[in-house]
Design a protein around this motif. Structure first.
Motif, short mmCIF file in Angstrom:
data_model
loop_
_atom_site.label_atom_id
_atom_site.label_comp_id
_atom_site.label_asym_id
_atom_site.label_seq_id
_atom_site.Cartn_x
_atom_site.Cartn_y
_atom_site.Cartn_z
N ILE A 275 -12.16 68.78 -23.52
CA ILE A 275 -13.41 68.91 -22.76
C ILE A 275 -14.17 67.58 -22.75
O ILE A 275 -14.72 67.17 -21.71
N LEU A 276 -14.18 66.90 -23.88
CA LEU A 276 -14.87 65.62 -23.97
C LEU A 276 -14.24 64.59 -23.05
O LEU A 276 -14.94 63.83 -22.37
N LEU A 277 -12.92 64.55 -23.01
CA LEU A 277 -12.23 63.61 -22.12
C LEU A 277 -12.55 63.92 -20.65
O LEU A 277 -12.74 63.02 -19.84
N GLY A 278 -12.63 65.21 -20.32
CA GLY A 278 -13.02 65.58 -18.96
C GLY A 278 -14.43 65.14 -18.63
O GLY A 278 -14.70 64.68 -17.51
N ALA A 279 -15.34 65.26 -19.59
CA ALA A 279 -16.72 64.83 -19.37
C ALA A 279 -16.80 63.32 -19.17
O ALA A 279 -17.56 62.83 -18.31
N ILE A 280 -16.03 62.57 -19.94
CA ILE A 280 -16.00 61.12 -19.79
C ILE A 280 -15.44 60.75 -18.41
O ILE A 280 -15.94 59.84 -17.74
N PHE A 281 -14.40 61.47 -17.98
CA PHE A 281 -13.84 61.26 -16.64
C PHE A 281 -14.93 61.40 -15.58
O PHE A 281 -15.06 60.56 -14.68
N MET A 282 -15.70 62.46 -15.67
CA MET A 282 -16.75 62.69 -14.68
C MET A 282 -17.83 61.63 -14.74
O MET A 282 -18.38 61.22 -13.71
#
Length: 286
Positions: free
Chosen positions: A190-197
């Motif tokens: 989830i954290l990696l997805g948030a950084i992507f966004m």
């Protein structure tokens, strides 16, 4: 789903529900507000936001009912198979959704652009060069700079690929019965997805302010923002789904043998990863 399969030998059929009607009504309100918004109606934004909030609220309670039914032991293998087929067809519909936009990009680049640059059209647009990234032959768009794969798109590619790895590790931990490791690796995903966004938001700000690349920048700008924007929206949805799954993991809702709620969200996330790989190559490199 987490209740033992043997708990319910029949095919569970829920009673009459108000949620489908309320979902349809809230979506209708959302689209009415959106239509008013794009037509500069003063009431459009408020109605659209109200519809979106109502839709989210309906989904919260509707999915809550499904989770409650699962935890009550009312689901079995037949229900599990139904959920798997439903999620598979949903992802297939998403494949067709993105195929439409990739098809529009292909048509613009491989058919329309060479056609507008051939000898028959040189009399109309003598200065037009059939090179991807132009604003079109009519000269009605402002000058802009095209996007390159360095460095934010490449970093985002690495982030999504890594998130696929962390999600797979989390899944294996769940199947092995290690709930703490499942939660840790799922949170990392989830954290990696948030950084992507976060990187995508920065990329959009850079494109608008520094490159003058907008949704109105011809077919290049429209296809770029439609493809990357809808993908970013799907990443956001996937992160929300995984966040709900993480909450359920912490609540002890899944078992090693019965955890389709986790698997369904994981399928969706891996689909989003695959779409980005195609988008990264076609939009940023070619």
């Amino acid at each position: 789903m987490s209740a033992p399969h043997a708990a319910a030998p029949y095919y569970f059929v829920p009673g009459p529900s108000k949620w489908p009607m309320l979902a349809g009504t809230s979506l209708l309100v959302t689209m009415i507000g959106a239509s008013g918004w794009v037509n500069d109606a003063s009431w459009g934004p408020a109605v659209n936001i109200a519809g979106v909030l109502a839709t989210i609220l309906v989904l919260y309670f509707w999915f809550g009912d499904a989770i409650g039914e699962s935890e009550a032991g009312q689901y079995n293998k037949r229900i599990d198979l139904s959920y798997r087929w439903s999620m598979s067809w949903f992802i297939f519909s998403e494949v067709m959704f993105f195929a439409a936009f990739f098809g529009a990009l292909f048509y613009a680049r491989a058919i329309s652009m060479p056609w507008l640059g051939d000898l028959d059209h040189k009399i109309i647009w003598p200065d037009y060069a059939a090179q991807w990234g132009s604003g079109g032959p009519a000269g009605v768009t402002d000058a802009f700079t095209t996007m390159t794969p360095f460095w934010i798109p490449t970093i985002n590619t690495a982030l999504l690929l890594l998130s696929g790895v962390t999600l797979t590790i989390s899944h294996h931990a769940l199947r092995a019965g290690h709930r703490a490791q499942t939660a840790i690796w799922l949170f990392a995903t989830i954290l990696l997805g948030a950084i992507f966004m976060g990187f995508q938001v920065y990329e959009y700000m850079h494109a608008y302010s520094d490159l003058n690349l907008k949704l109105t920048s011809g077919i290049y700008g429209s296809t770029f923002y439609m493809l990357t924007g809808f993908h970013g929206f799907h990443v956001t949805l996937g992160a929300i789904m995984l966040s709900v799954v993480l909450y359920r993991v912490l609540k002890g809702h899944f078992t090693a043998d019965n955890h389709f709620g986790f698997e369904g969200a994981a399928w969706y996330w891996h689909f989003v990863d695959v779409v980005w790989l195609g988008l990264y190559v076609v939009v940023y490199w070619l």
